[in-house]
Design a protein around this motif. Sequence first.
Motif, PDB file in Angstrom:
ATOM      1  N   GLY A  92       0.782  -1.232   0.000  1.00 12.10           N
ATOM      2  CA  GLY A  92       0.000   0.000   0.000  1.00 12.10           C
ATOM      3  C   GLY A  92       0.808   1.273   0.000  1.00 12.10           C
ATOM      4  N   VAL A  93       2.129   1.176   0.052  1.00 12.15           N
ATOM      5  CA  VAL A  93       2.986   2.357   0.076  1.00 12.15           C
ATOM      6  C   VAL A  93       3.554   2.583  -1.321  1.00 12.15           C
ATOM      7  CG1 VAL A  93       4.974   3.464   1.142  1.00 12.15           C
ATOM      8  CG2 VAL A  93       3.557   1.892   2.479  1.00 12.15           C
ATOM      9  N   GLY A  94       3.262   3.728  -1.884  1.00  8.04           N
ATOM     10  CA  GLY A  94       3.740   4.059  -3.224  1.00  8.04           C
ATOM     11  C   GLY A  94       3.347   5.486  -3.547  1.00  8.04           C
ATOM     12  N   LEU A  95       3.620   5.909  -4.771  1.00  6.88           N
ATOM     13  CA  LEU A  95       3.268   7.253  -5.202  1.00  6.88           C
ATOM     14  C   LEU A  95       2.926   7.197  -6.684  1.00  6.88           C
ATOM     15  CD1 LEU A  95       3.096  10.294  -4.447  1.00  6.88           C
ATOM     16  CD2 LEU A  95       5.431  10.501  -5.309  1.00  6.88           C
ATOM     17  N   ASN A  96       1.662   7.525  -7.017  1.00  7.74           N
ATOM     18  CA  ASN A  96       1.246   7.412  -8.415  1.00  7.74           C
ATOM     19  C   ASN A  96       1.393   8.736  -9.160  1.00  7.74           C
ATOM     20  OD1 ASN A  96      -0.831   8.524  -6.890  1.00  7.74           O
ATOM     21  ND2 ASN A  96      -2.455   7.699  -8.181  1.00  7.74           N
ATOM     22  N   ASP A  97       2.551   9.366  -9.004  1.00 10.90           N
ATOM     23  CA  ASP A  97       2.885  10.605  -9.705  1.00 10.90           C
ATOM     24  C   ASP A  97       3.656  10.245 -10.964  1.00 10.90           C
ATOM     25  OD1 ASP A  97       3.573  13.125 -10.522  1.00 10.90           O
ATOM     26  OD2 ASP A  97       4.843  13.594  -8.805  1.00 10.90           O
ATOM     27  N   PHE A  98       3.200  10.738 -12.120  1.00 10.20           N
ATOM     28  CA  PHE A  98       3.867  10.408 -13.377  1.00 10.20           C
ATOM     29  C   PHE A  98       4.901  11.451 -13.795  1.00 10.20           C
ATOM     30  CE2 PHE A  98      -0.351  12.268 -14.293  1.00 10.20           C
ATOM     31  CZ  PHE A  98       0.033  13.474 -14.866  1.00 10.20           C
ATOM     32  N   ASN A  99       5.084  12.509 -12.996  1.00  8.05           N
ATOM     33  CA  ASN A  99       6.041  13.551 -13.365  1.00  8.05           C
ATOM     34  C   ASN A  99       7.475  13.099 -13.098  1.00  8.05           C
ATOM     35  OD1 ASN A  99       4.266  15.838 -14.178  1.00  8.05           O
ATOM     36  ND2 ASN A  99       3.448  15.507 -12.124  1.00  8.05           N
ATOM     37  N   SER A 100       8.384  13.507 -13.981  1.00  5.64           N
ATOM     38  CA  SER A 100       9.743  12.961 -13.981  1.00  5.64           C
ATOM     39  C   SER A 100      10.618  13.474 -12.859  1.00  5.64           C
ATOM     40  CB  SER A 100      10.426  13.265 -15.327  1.00  5.64           C
ATOM     41  OG  SER A 100       9.730  12.663 -16.390  1.00  5.64           O
ATOM     42  N   ASN A 101      10.214  14.566 -12.180  1.00  5.08           N
ATOM     43  CA  ASN A 101      11.078  15.127 -11.136  1.00  5.08           C
ATOM     44  C   ASN A 101      10.823  14.533  -9.762  1.00  5.08           C
ATOM     45  OD1 ASN A 101       8.512  16.461 -10.916  1.00  5.08           O
ATOM     46  ND2 ASN A 101       9.485  18.047  -9.672  1.00  5.08           N
ATOM     47  N   ASN A 102       9.938  13.524  -9.673  1.00  5.19           N
ATOM     48  CA  ASN A 102       9.686  12.885  -8.393  1.00  5.19           C
ATOM     49  C   ASN A 102      10.486  11.589  -8.292  1.00  5.19           C
ATOM     50  OD1 ASN A 102       8.521  12.313  -5.855  1.00  5.19           O
ATOM     51  ND2 ASN A 102       6.558  13.128  -6.523  1.00  5.19           N
ATOM     52  N   ASN A 103      10.412  10.938  -7.131  1.00  7.32           N
ATOM     53  CA  ASN A 103      11.113   9.678  -6.895  1.00  7.32           C
ATOM     54  C   ASN A 103      10.129   8.641  -6.396  1.00  7.32           C
ATOM     55  OD1 ASN A 103      13.228  11.938  -5.395  1.00  7.32           O
ATOM     56  ND2 ASN A 103      13.827  10.963  -7.286  1.00  7.32           N
ATOM     57  N   SER A 104      10.358   7.389  -6.771  1.00  3.55           N
ATOM     58  CA  SER A 104       9.488   6.305  -6.342  1.00  3.55           C
ATOM     59  C   SER A 104       9.646   6.050  -4.849  1.00  3.55           C
ATOM     60  CB  SER A 104       9.814   5.033  -7.128  1.00  3.55           C
ATOM     61  OG  SER A 104       9.096   3.929  -6.621  1.00  3.55           O
ATOM     62  N   ALA A 105       8.547   5.631  -4.190  1.00  2.00           N
ATOM     63  CA  ALA A 105       8.625   5.217  -2.789  1.00  2.00           C
ATOM     64  C   ALA A 105       9.290   3.856  -2.647  1.00  2.00           C
ATOM     65  CB  ALA A 105       7.227   5.175  -2.176  1.00  2.00           C
ATOM     66  N   GLY A 624     -10.294  21.905  -1.305  1.00  4.95           N
ATOM     67  CA  GLY A 624     -11.268  21.422  -0.340  1.00  4.95           C
ATOM     68  C   GLY A 624     -11.631  19.964  -0.471  1.00  4.95           C
ATOM     69  N   THR A 625     -10.944  19.227  -1.332  1.00  9.97           N
ATOM     70  CA  THR A 625     -11.246  17.805  -1.480  1.00  9.97           C
ATOM     71  C   THR A 625     -10.887  17.064  -0.195  1.00  9.97           C
ATOM     72  OG1 THR A 625      -9.062  17.513  -2.480  1.00  9.97           O
ATOM     73  CG2 THR A 625     -10.937  17.782  -3.966  1.00  9.97           C
ATOM     74  N   ASP A 626     -11.717  16.102   0.176  1.00 12.26           N
ATOM     75  CA  ASP A 626     -11.551  15.378   1.430  1.00 12.26           C
ATOM     76  C   ASP A 626     -11.532  13.877   1.143  1.00 12.26           C
ATOM     77  OD1 ASP A 626     -11.488  14.419   3.972  1.00 12.26           O
ATOM     78  OD2 ASP A 626     -13.333  15.387   4.645  1.00 12.26           O
ATOM     79  N   ALA A 627     -10.446  13.218   1.548  1.00  8.39           N
ATOM     80  CA  ALA A 627     -10.342  11.774   1.356  1.00  8.39           C
ATOM     81  C   ALA A 627     -10.153  11.049   2.680  1.00  8.39           C
ATOM     82  CB  ALA A 627      -9.177  11.460   0.414  1.00  8.39           C
ATOM     83  N   SER A 628     -10.475  11.682   3.771  1.00  7.79           N
ATOM     84  CA  SER A 628     -10.302  11.065   5.091  1.00  7.79           C
ATOM     85  C   SER A 628     -11.125   9.785   5.193  1.00  7.79           C
ATOM     86  CB  SER A 628     -10.731  12.041   6.190  1.00  7.79           C
ATOM     87  OG  SER A 628      -9.982  13.233   6.123  1.00  7.79           O
ATOM     88  N   GLY A 629     -10.515   8.755   5.733  1.00 11.50           N
ATOM     89  CA  GLY A 629     -11.187   7.475   5.903  1.00 11.50           C
ATOM     90  C   GLY A 629     -11.132   6.559   4.709  1.00 11.50           C
ATOM     91  N   ASN A 630     -10.564   7.015   3.598  1.00  7.88           N
ATOM     92  CA  ASN A 630     -10.524   6.211   2.382  1.00  7.88           C
ATOM     93  C   ASN A 630      -9.371   5.220   2.389  1.00  7.88           C
ATOM     94  OD1 ASN A 630     -12.688   7.657   1.459  1.00  7.88           O
ATOM     95  ND2 ASN A 630     -11.575   8.784  -0.123  1.00  7.88           N
ATOM     96  N   ASN A 631      -9.466   4.249   1.461  1.00  7.66           N
ATOM     97  CA  ASN A 631      -8.347   3.342   1.212  1.00  7.66           C
ATOM     98  C   ASN A 631      -7.239   4.087   0.469  1.00  7.66           C
ATOM     99  OD1 ASN A 631      -9.777   1.187   2.300  1.00  7.66           O
ATOM    100  ND2 ASN A 631     -10.605   0.572   0.323  1.00  7.66           N
ATOM    101  N   LEU A 632      -6.011   3.621   0.617  1.00  8.19           N
ATOM    102  CA  LEU A 632      -4.907   4.167  -0.161  1.00  8.19           C
ATOM    103  C   LEU A 632      -5.020   3.715  -1.611  1.00  8.19           C
ATOM    104  CD1 LEU A 632      -1.862   3.750   2.253  1.00  8.19           C
ATOM    105  CD2 LEU A 632      -3.358   5.723   1.948  1.00  8.19           C
ATOM    106  N   ALA A 633      -4.386   4.471  -2.492  1.00  7.29           N
ATOM    107  CA  ALA A 633      -4.388   4.124  -3.909  1.00  7.29           C
ATOM    108  C   ALA A 633      -3.539   2.885  -4.163  1.00  7.29           C
ATOM    109  CB  ALA A 633      -3.855   5.296  -4.735  1.00  7.29           C
TER     110      ALA A 633
END
Length: 744
Positions: A92-105, A624-633
């Motif tokens: 469940g730990v990861g990062l679904n960012d497709f931009n090239s300046n980020n790093n994978s978890a 103002g988007t709220d994702a509290s209580g949700n599952n991780l991506a």
Amino acid sequence: MRMKTLPKQIATAIVISSAAHNLWASTLEEVVVTAQKRSQSVQDIGITMSAFNGDTLKELGVQSSQDIAAYTPNVRIINQFPTSVPTFTIRGVGLNDFNSNNNSAVGVYVDGVYQTSPAMLGFQLFDTERVEVLKGPQGTLYGKNTTAGAINFIAKRPSQETEGNVSVTYGRFNAGRIEAAVGGGITETVAVRAAISHDFSDGNVKNRVTGNDLHDVDKLAGRFLINWQPSQDVDVLLNLHAGKDRSGGPVYYHRGLQDPNDVSQECAPVQAGKYDPSQCVDVYGYSDTDGDLHKVDIDHEPKQKDDFYGMALSVNWDLGWATVDSITAYENYDRFMSEDADASPNALVHDQFDDEITQFSQELRLTSNSEEDFTWITGLYYGKDEVNTVQDDNCTTEFGPPCAFAYYRLDLEQTSEVMAAFLHTEWQFKDNLKLTAGTRYSYEEKKDFHSSTAFSLTEADFYAGNLFIPAYENTDDNVTFSNVSWRLGLDWNVNEDTLAYASVSTGFKSGGFPGGWAFSGPQQLEPFDDEQILAYEVGVKSTLLEQTLRLNAAAFYYDYDDLQVFGVVEVAGLPPVQTLTNSGNAKIKGFEADVNWLVSDGWEIIGGIGVLSTELQDYQGFGGTDASGNNLANAPELTLNATIKRTWHLDSGKIAANVSANYQDKVYFDVFNDELLSEDSYTLYNARIAYSSSEHNYTVGLWGKNITDEEYTGMGFHFRGFPGNSFLNAGMQRTYGVSFDYNF
């Protein structure tokens, strides 16, 4: 945690194979890994990991980095774009960012070298010695500190014996691979090995507008290794590698989100969290109504043009009392990709990405050679990378706002530096008890960051490179992060064949700058903070039934703080806005187990189960988007895999067959848990049968993947408001073919 019933097909296959249990004719081979930078049996290490050797990878049809997930519980690897930029998620730990300046978890290492950008992670696997998947925070041992885990891809090394192989695979969609390797000694102290791989395909997606096949594949990669051993104490390995990708670019499946009677409003099914192509269109009134994930109507056919090269110099020097290891590496990756982002026959939104990524890294380790009760590894790590990105967006003005300009351009530059010092120790304080302790100090800096989004009034202005109207630029250009991570573990050898272990550890992933468009203001470019994990884990590794059954299991609990959340959200009057912010925290708990059982002479079962429960807490996102209580991506609650192997020994050789099933529970593609951006549970079945000669010099086989032709999607994003659709990445349909391997 909610536990589901095993799919009937998998359960039936296991029962049938178990019924064949007879007298054991052999024992399981020992799996030797270098996950802790020394050769060890996987059963002797108190960490959760999976390992695959080259023969197993070939039997399972694994050809790319993302294929590993199907055979590893609680691991999900899926492409952000249908043909590139894979996202790695472990437990469940990861990062679904497709931009090239980020790093994978997840730390992804190729022959000991950390790969810095998500754009670099979709590489081919060829001439592979072994793949190792380590689960949990990696904060005390080597490379870069990560929160999710690490995956090591290790190539076959040169040897003094002259040897080589040629492998050819061909199948549906005129798809296949040609792979070759040859090596041997050229002097008493120097050995070399060269390997090359070419993947090709006509494409598996039909464009009904032009009649062309899309998703065509044309990838070429090569590697040349030089191994020099000037003395018994010194070993030098030079790794030179390069490749290119001229495949077709990403193609998406279209889902309209708007009301056909008023395209400024979302359709009723979407408002209810459902989708009906007969009642939903995009802003131009288009809807793909036939439900075929592999047929599209697009006006722009995308392309991919990637070029990469690099080198790694590894030196191993035995000092007697300790061993020095040095890895010096350089990588260069150039990527160009175009796409039809609206996934429709209308010229709404066409994007192109142009990236240049360079990285340099240096690692030094000193490992004790003591055979006493106390051993240690200490080291230093330095890495530097530079990312330059240009993204162009052709946005039609015919519809009006938010496309008030014909073209948008994003210019981004970023330099990153990381420095770390680490110490890992193991103390066998009793015959059957071992204490592991480690710590690491990390310092990371993201600097010289500059990102600007500009508009152009006309196409002529855009291509002339003038009259750009500056929009939003970042105000911060430098951020730093530091962290001390640690690990404590206790291993208990219950007996010669059973190891129980427990550990508590921390992990750290540095923050940085968002890499997306800034349509809503400079606040979109504000830096995000680092994330940390505190992980608790207990497990057992056992070899039973006279060395014929290997059973490993682990349970874990993560306290996940300030996790980095990427999403695409709707802001009134603007194109879709990319956001990357820190949430409050999340809780993760789960269980996983792997089994390898030689049931009887010629029968073997390999399987795994992963159970996962994730909850995002206290998250207030952009707008103002709220994702509290949700599952991780990308965190399905249940994953299963089972492979049944059968071998028949003949006078002239052997016949080997295997059938595998991989089950994934329902998964959400983002933390907002939108039902339209999710995929229900599905099972994929693969099979292979092959004949090998008694001299093991050739093998000929038949294979099939997704043999039940299951339709599924792996990733997707909303373009709400404009152009008013979702675009989804469709999974590969049924494929089949033949293979031939020749060894010499």
